[in-house]
Motif scaffolding. Structure first.
Motif, PDB file in Angstrom:
ATOM      1  N   TRP A   1      46.831  44.086  38.212  1.00 20.86           N
ATOM      2  CA  TRP A   1      46.052  45.311  38.384  1.00 20.86           C
ATOM      3  C   TRP A   1      45.210  45.584  37.145  1.00 20.86           C
ATOM      4  CZ3 TRP A   1      44.647  47.755  42.508  1.00 20.86           C
ATOM      5  CH2 TRP A   1      45.430  47.699  43.658  1.00 20.86           C
ATOM      6  N   MET A   2      45.718  45.217  35.981  1.00 21.57           N
ATOM      7  CA  MET A   2      44.946  45.398  34.752  1.00 21.57           C
ATOM      8  C   MET A   2      43.659  44.584  34.802  1.00 21.57           C
ATOM      9  SD  MET A   2      43.979  44.040  31.593  1.00 21.57           S
ATOM     10  CE  MET A   2      45.134  42.732  31.178  1.00 21.57           C
ATOM     11  N   VAL A   3      43.774  43.318  35.192  1.00 27.70           N
ATOM     12  CA  VAL A   3      42.592  42.458  35.313  1.00 27.70           C
ATOM     13  C   VAL A   3      41.668  42.975  36.410  1.00 27.70           C
ATOM     14  CG1 VAL A   3      41.799  40.131  35.862  1.00 27.70           C
ATOM     15  CG2 VAL A   3      43.825  40.449  34.422  1.00 27.70           C
ATOM     16  N   ALA A   4      42.256  43.441  37.512  1.00 24.38           N
ATOM     17  CA  ALA A   4      41.448  43.955  38.622  1.00 24.38           C
ATOM     18  C   ALA A   4      40.640  45.173  38.195  1.00 24.38           C
ATOM     19  CB  ALA A   4      42.345  44.306  39.806  1.00 24.38           C
ATOM     20  N   PHE A   5      41.280  46.121  37.492  1.00 25.97           N
ATOM     21  CA  PHE A   5      40.572  47.296  37.013  1.00 25.97           C
ATOM     22  C   PHE A   5      39.518  46.913  35.981  1.00 25.97           C
ATOM     23  CE2 PHE A   5      43.681  50.293  38.814  1.00 25.97           C
ATOM     24  CZ  PHE A   5      42.834  51.332  39.154  1.00 25.97           C
TER      25      PHE A   5
ATOM     26  N   VAL B   1      40.056  55.695  33.294  1.00 22.90           N
ATOM     27  CA  VAL B   1      41.023  55.582  32.198  1.00 22.90           C
ATOM     28  C   VAL B   1      42.439  55.699  32.728  1.00 22.90           C
ATOM     29  CG1 VAL B   1      41.843  56.643  30.064  1.00 22.90           C
ATOM     30  CG2 VAL B   1      39.381  56.428  30.482  1.00 22.90           C
ATOM     31  N   SER B   2      42.652  56.653  33.650  1.00 19.86           N
ATOM     32  CA  SER B   2      43.992  56.870  34.192  1.00 19.86           C
ATOM     33  C   SER B   2      44.492  55.644  34.943  1.00 19.86           C
ATOM     34  CB  SER B   2      43.970  58.093  35.120  1.00 19.86           C
ATOM     35  OG  SER B   2      45.249  58.333  35.661  1.00 19.86           O
ATOM     36  N   GLY B   3      43.646  55.062  35.785  1.00 19.78           N
ATOM     37  CA  GLY B   3      44.059  53.877  36.519  1.00 19.78           C
ATOM     38  C   GLY B   3      44.316  52.688  35.611  1.00 19.78           C
ATOM     39  N   PHE B   4      43.467  52.528  34.619  1.00 17.46           N
ATOM     40  CA  PHE B   4      43.636  51.419  33.682  1.00 17.46           C
ATOM     41  C   PHE B   4      44.905  51.599  32.853  1.00 17.46           C
ATOM     42  CE2 PHE B   4      42.028  48.834  29.959  1.00 17.46           C
ATOM     43  CZ  PHE B   4      42.056  47.630  30.639  1.00 17.46           C
TER      44      PHE B   4
ATOM     45  N   LEU C   1      41.536  54.295  42.083  1.00 14.24           N
ATOM     46  CA  LEU C   1      40.886  53.125  42.668  1.00 14.24           C
ATOM     47  C   LEU C   1      39.796  53.542  43.654  1.00 14.24           C
ATOM     48  CD1 LEU C   1      40.824  50.044  42.956  1.00 14.24           C
ATOM     49  CD2 LEU C   1      42.588  50.250  44.714  1.00 14.24           C
ATOM     50  N   GLY C   2      40.094  54.568  44.461  1.00 19.70           N
ATOM     51  CA  GLY C   2      39.123  55.041  45.442  1.00 19.70           C
ATOM     52  C   GLY C   2      37.862  55.581  44.796  1.00 19.70           C
TER      53      GLY C   2
ATOM     54  N   THR D   1      36.636  54.771  41.877  1.00 19.05           N
ATOM     55  CA  THR D   1      35.887  53.651  41.307  1.00 19.05           C
ATOM     56  C   THR D   1      35.091  52.926  42.383  1.00 19.05           C
ATOM     57  OG1 THR D   1      37.664  53.352  39.663  1.00 19.05           O
ATOM     58  CG2 THR D   1      36.083  51.570  39.896  1.00 19.05           C
ATOM     59  N   LEU D   2      35.701  52.736  43.548  1.00 25.54           N
ATOM     60  CA  LEU D   2      35.012  52.059  44.649  1.00 25.54           C
ATOM     61  C   LEU D   2      33.858  52.908  45.184  1.00 25.54           C
ATOM     62  CD1 LEU D   2      38.061  50.565  46.595  1.00 25.54           C
ATOM     63  CD2 LEU D   2      36.412  49.330  45.162  1.00 25.54           C
ATOM     64  N   VAL D   3      34.027  54.219  45.194  1.00 29.15           N
ATOM     65  CA  VAL D   3      32.948  55.106  45.641  1.00 29.15           C
ATOM     66  C   VAL D   3      31.747  54.989  44.703  1.00 29.15           C
ATOM     67  CG1 VAL D   3      32.265  57.535  45.838  1.00 29.15           C
ATOM     68  CG2 VAL D   3      34.388  56.754  46.876  1.00 29.15           C
ATOM     69  N   PHE D   4      32.011  54.992  43.391  1.00 26.93           N
ATOM     70  CA  PHE D   4      30.922  54.861  42.427  1.00 26.93           C
ATOM     71  C   PHE D   4      30.250  53.497  42.549  1.00 26.93           C
ATOM     72  CE2 PHE D   4      29.320  54.386  37.954  1.00 26.93           C
ATOM     73  CZ  PHE D   4      28.359  55.381  38.056  1.00 26.93           C
ATOM     74  N   LEU D   5      31.050  52.467  42.802  1.00 20.88           N
ATOM     75  CA  LEU D   5      30.498  51.129  43.021  1.00 20.88           C
ATOM     76  C   LEU D   5      29.563  51.124  44.224  1.00 20.88           C
ATOM     77  CD1 LEU D   5      30.426  48.026  42.565  1.00 20.88           C
ATOM     78  CD2 LEU D   5      32.495  47.884  43.951  1.00 20.88           C
ATOM     79  N   ALA D   6      29.990  51.765  45.311  1.00 18.78           N
ATOM     80  CA  ALA D   6      29.174  51.820  46.521  1.00 18.78           C
ATOM     81  C   ALA D   6      27.872  52.580  46.270  1.00 18.78           C
ATOM     82  CB  ALA D   6      29.966  52.477  47.659  1.00 18.78           C
ATOM     83  N   ILE D   7      27.939  53.663  45.506  1.00 14.92           N
ATOM     84  CA  ILE D   7      26.737  54.443  45.185  1.00 14.92           C
ATOM     85  C   ILE D   7      25.737  53.593  44.400  1.00 14.92           C
ATOM     86  CG2 ILE D   7      25.862  56.401  43.847  1.00 14.92           C
ATOM     87  CD1 ILE D   7      28.453  57.872  44.557  1.00 14.92           C
ATOM     88  N   CYS D   8      26.241  52.832  43.443  1.00 21.17           N
ATOM     89  CA  CYS D   8      25.366  51.963  42.647  1.00 21.17           C
ATOM     90  C   CYS D   8      24.718  50.887  43.515  1.00 21.17           C
ATOM     91  CB  CYS D   8      26.160  51.310  41.511  1.00 21.17           C
ATOM     92  SG  CYS D   8      26.681  52.443  40.212  1.00 21.17           S
TER      93      CYS D   8
END
Length: 253
Positions: free
Chosen positions: A138-142, A208-211, A227-228, A230-237
């Motif tokens: 999960w660390m690598v994933a984040f 920061v909290s997830g990491f 995680l959710g 982060t994925l939302v911000f990714l989708a917006i970008c």
């Protein structure tokens, strides 16, 4: 998919990192080490533990995230802005390379550089404090998800910026303050109730909290929500970049 084009742009961007190794790698590592020494020594002497974790170890995920966010944005924004500045972006746009391939190459190079830097900072931090990562996958994933997301954000800034001052505006005046106020060096549970609620509007809190959860199994926000978000911000970008290339905003003008 034109993998030759992606590889050419990717290697060109990575070569720029090796040519400016002192600025790209060494300088951020030294700056982060100074943060660690100052905060770990000055505040750590007054705060022994937070949620059962020594303060020196507690701030390591925050320091990595601080460097990861700023370097991802900086690398990606400069990578696409410089071709705009010198005019070579028109050669790139007229070449048999799709918009997707351009984004993959530039964002991939920026994410690679920032991830490498994050791992170097992690190795450097282990020299100061003993670290045990409870959830390494999960660390690598984040780490990768955050690097890719903010490299996309930096790509947008590079397209938007009209000069070098604007290029530095968002990282210096927005991202860095949000990171400091996002629980990088403290737990938001230590704040008064009102400010705890205000902090939840800061997107960096979730990163920061997830990491931090991947390191110590503790977090200020539920890991699923982190995680959710982060994925939302990714989708917006992603949607924003799609719109930029579809309309030619700030590219073809």
């Amino acid at each position: 998919m034109n993998f030759y084009a992606i590889r050419a742009i990717y290697l060109f961007e990575m070569a720029r990192t090796w040519r400016t190794l002192l600025q790209s790698i060494v300088s951020p590592v030294i700056s982060t080490s100074l943060y660690f020494v100052v905060f770990g020594a000055a505040i750590g002497s007054r705060i022994s533990e937070i949620n059962g974790v020594s303060y020196g170890a507690f701030i390591v995920p925050g320091l990595i995230m601080l460097s990861l966010l700023t370097q991802s944005i900086s690398n990606a924004s400069f990578g696409i802005y410089f071709p705009k500045f010198v005019g070579t972006i028109y050669e790139l746009l007229s070449a048999p390379v799709s918009y997707l391939e351009i984004v993959v190459a530039y964002v991939g190079a920026a994410a690679t550089k920032s991830t490498l830097l994050g791992l170097i900072i992690l190795a450097t931090a282990s020299l100061f404090v003993p670290l045990h990562i409870e959830h390494p996958v999960w660390m690598v994933a984040f780490l990768l998800l955050t690097a890719i997301t903010f490299s996309l954000f930096g790509f947008i800034i590079g397209i938007w910026a009209g000069n070098f001052e604007q290029l530095q505006l968002v990282p210096l005046l927005v991202v860095t303050p949000l990171t400091f106020l996002g629980g990088a060096f403290y737990s938001i549970d230590m704040l008064p109730p009102l400010w705890q609620k205000v902090s939840l509007f800061n997107p960096v809190v979730y990163l920061v909290s997830g990491f931090r959860w991947s390191f110590f199994g503790i977090s200020d926000v539920n890991i699923g929500i982190s995680l959710g978000m982060t994925l939302v911000f990714l989708a917006i970008c992603l949607v924003t970049i799609w719109w930029i290339f579809r309309t030619g905003w700030r590219i073809k003008a």
